[in-house]
Design an enzyme around this catalytic site. Structure first.
Site, short mmCIF file in Angstrom:
data_model
loop_
_atom_site.label_atom_id
_atom_site.label_comp_id
_atom_site.label_asym_id
_atom_site.label_seq_id
_atom_site.Cartn_x
_atom_site.Cartn_y
_atom_site.Cartn_z
N GLY A 154 -2.73 1.31 -25.90
CA GLY A 154 -3.69 1.56 -26.99
C GLY A 154 -3.16 0.93 -28.27
N LYS B 118 -0.26 9.63 -23.04
CA LYS B 118 -0.34 8.65 -24.12
C LYS B 118 0.82 8.92 -25.07
CE LYS B 118 -3.51 7.55 -27.68
NZ LYS B 118 -4.89 7.56 -28.12
N GLU C 245 -6.52 13.59 -19.10
CA GLU C 245 -7.01 13.39 -17.74
C GLU C 245 -6.97 11.89 -17.43
OE1 GLU C 245 -11.25 14.52 -19.62
OE2 GLU C 245 -11.26 14.36 -17.43
N ASP D 101 -13.84 4.26 -34.51
CA ASP D 101 -13.08 3.17 -33.87
C ASP D 101 -13.57 2.93 -32.45
OD1 ASP D 101 -9.61 2.52 -33.03
OD2 ASP D 101 -11.22 1.19 -33.66
N LYS E 285 -14.67 1.00 -29.42
CA LYS E 285 -14.58 -0.38 -28.91
C LYS E 285 -14.31 -0.29 -27.41
CE LYS E 285 -9.87 -0.39 -30.64
NZ LYS E 285 -9.08 -0.69 -31.81
N GLU F 74 -11.97 -0.98 -25.50
CA GLU F 74 -10.67 -0.44 -25.06
C GLU F 74 -10.67 1.09 -25.10
OE1 GLU F 74 -9.80 -4.13 -27.60
OE2 GLU F 74 -11.40 -2.72 -27.20
N ASP G 224 -9.30 7.87 -27.86
CA ASP G 224 -8.74 7.32 -29.11
C ASP G 224 -9.47 7.79 -30.35
OD1 ASP G 224 -7.15 4.06 -28.68
OD2 ASP G 224 -6.51 6.14 -28.35
C1 LIG Z 1 -6.02 3.14 -17.99
C2 LIG Z 1 -5.76 3.04 -19.36
C3 LIG Z 1 -5.79 4.16 -20.18
C4 LIG Z 1 -6.09 5.37 -19.61
C5 LIG Z 1 -6.36 5.50 -18.25
C6 LIG Z 1 -6.33 4.38 -17.43
N1 LIG Z 1 -6.64 6.82 -17.97
C7 LIG Z 1 -6.54 7.46 -19.14
N2 LIG Z 1 -6.68 8.69 -19.66
C8 LIG Z 1 -6.40 8.53 -21.00
N3 LIG Z 1 -6.12 7.26 -21.28
N4 LIG Z 1 -6.21 6.60 -20.12
#
Ligand SMILES: c1ccc2c(c1)[nH]c1[nH]cn[n+]12
Length: 326
Positions: free
Chosen positions: A27, A47, A97, A142, A144, A146, A163
């Site tokens: 991120g 994260k 999750e 924010d 987007k 991603e 995010d």
């Molecule tokens: C790939 C990239 C970020 C990801 C993901 C899978 N699963 C999850 N849960 C919170 N963030 N995130």
């Protein structure tokens, strides 16, 4: 090797409860690792927000704290859920999750562009998620690709918005307090604050327009590599191009939604509510699929919610005089 997977810098409680393994996403403010909960073997995402990433200590704390308190407050099928939270001197660890489908951004990149029906299913879920945030006085700010995660590799899947660290909880309380005092010294814009709050929400509508453009067209509406203008000038002027080769198979109604969201003047921009009423989204099959994904348990409240939505759609249809099969 163990040195690469350095568990020693993790908070003890985190290490005792979870095993962190490979990175699965990066991120803007940190990285995301795949984790296993020791007691249940459940797969989760952790994260890691490095506090040093932010300019000054103040912003770090405020952003991350805002994100965490927001994450704990919100509860919607299309908003990522926080399972747990830890911190050390230099990092925050947010247990979330796991979304097996990864980032929407990767899917659009690999498929060039999404099928219109898939884009509509995802867009409807994003609208519902942002509608919920706004009804709780939260602006994401924010949005987007991603930050849109997919629950599975399948096209037909649940999406979740993540995010929130740029989010802002509208300081309604402070406005209320202000309006209780003697108004004689207050500047006019304080009273029109309600409209500026409205504008604040409109930033998410713009971002959803950009998201829909990317899903349908497979490329961004504003980009430094386009033409002679800077990306800022393109955005300020609201100048984007729907390249025929990419857009000729996209329906006029879908294009209409994009055009009404990518309006420079926030007071003229289509709102989230208006977008939900747009003809392109009056699609019963898509809505049924979305609600089945959002409320799999099919619990009574959810079913009732779906019925209300369908009746509303049917009523709107009848009002507009189109023939409805009963
Ligand atoms: C790939 C990239 C970020 C990801 C993901 C899978 N699963 C999850 N849960 C919170 N963030 N995130």
């Amino acid at each position: 090797d163990l040195s690469a997977n350095d568990q020693s810098s993790l908070p003890k409680e985190l290490r005792e409860k979870y095993v962190l393994t490979r990175g699965i996403g990066t991120g803007v403010c940190g990285e995301v690792k795949l984790a296993f909960e020791r007691s249940t073997c459940r797969k989760l995402a952790v994260k890691i927000i490095n506090k040093k990433n932010f300019k000054s200590e103040g912003t770090a704390t405020r952003n991350a704290k805002t994100e965490i308190e927001i994450l704990q407050r919100v509860d919607h099928p299309c908003l990522i859920k926080t399972e747990d939270f830890y911190q050390t001197d230099d990092s925050y660890y947010i247990v979330l999750e796991l979304m097996e489908g990864g980032e929407l951004f990767q899917k659009v990149k690999s498929q060039q562009q999404l099928k219109e029906s898939v884009a509509k299913l995802y867009f409807y879920q994003m609208l519902k998620a942002v509608q919920y945030l706004h009804s709780n006085g939260i602006i994401h700010r924010d949005l987007k690709p991603e930050n849109i995660l997919l629950s599975s590799q399948e096209d037909v899947c649940l999406i979740k918005v993540t995010d929130f660290n740029q989010s802002r909880i509208l300081e309604e309380a402070s406005l209320m307090r202000t309006l209780c005092g003697t108004p004689s010294y207050l500047a006019p814009e304080v009273f029109t604050h309600a409209s500026t709050t409205g504008y604040g929400l409109a930033v998410d509508a713009w971002s959803l327009g950009v998201l829909l453009f990317v899903c349908l067209g497979g490329y961004p509406p504003f980009h430094e590599s386009f033409g002679h203008q800077s990306i800022t000038d393109q955005i300020i002027r609201g100048e984007f191009t729907m390249v025929p080769s990419k857009w000729k198979h996209v329906s006029d109604q879908a294009k209409d939604v994009v055009r009404k969201l990518l309006v420079v003047d926030p007071s003229k921009r289509m709102t989230i509510e208006e977008a939900l009423q747009h003809p392109w989204l009056q699609d019963r099959d898509m809505m049924d699929t979305a609600h089945r994904l959002m409320y799999p348990s099919g619990d009574a409240a959810a079913t009732a919610a779906v019925q209300v939505e369908r009746l509303a759609t049917r009523k709107r249809g009848r009002d507009e005089g189109d023939e409805e099969e009963e």
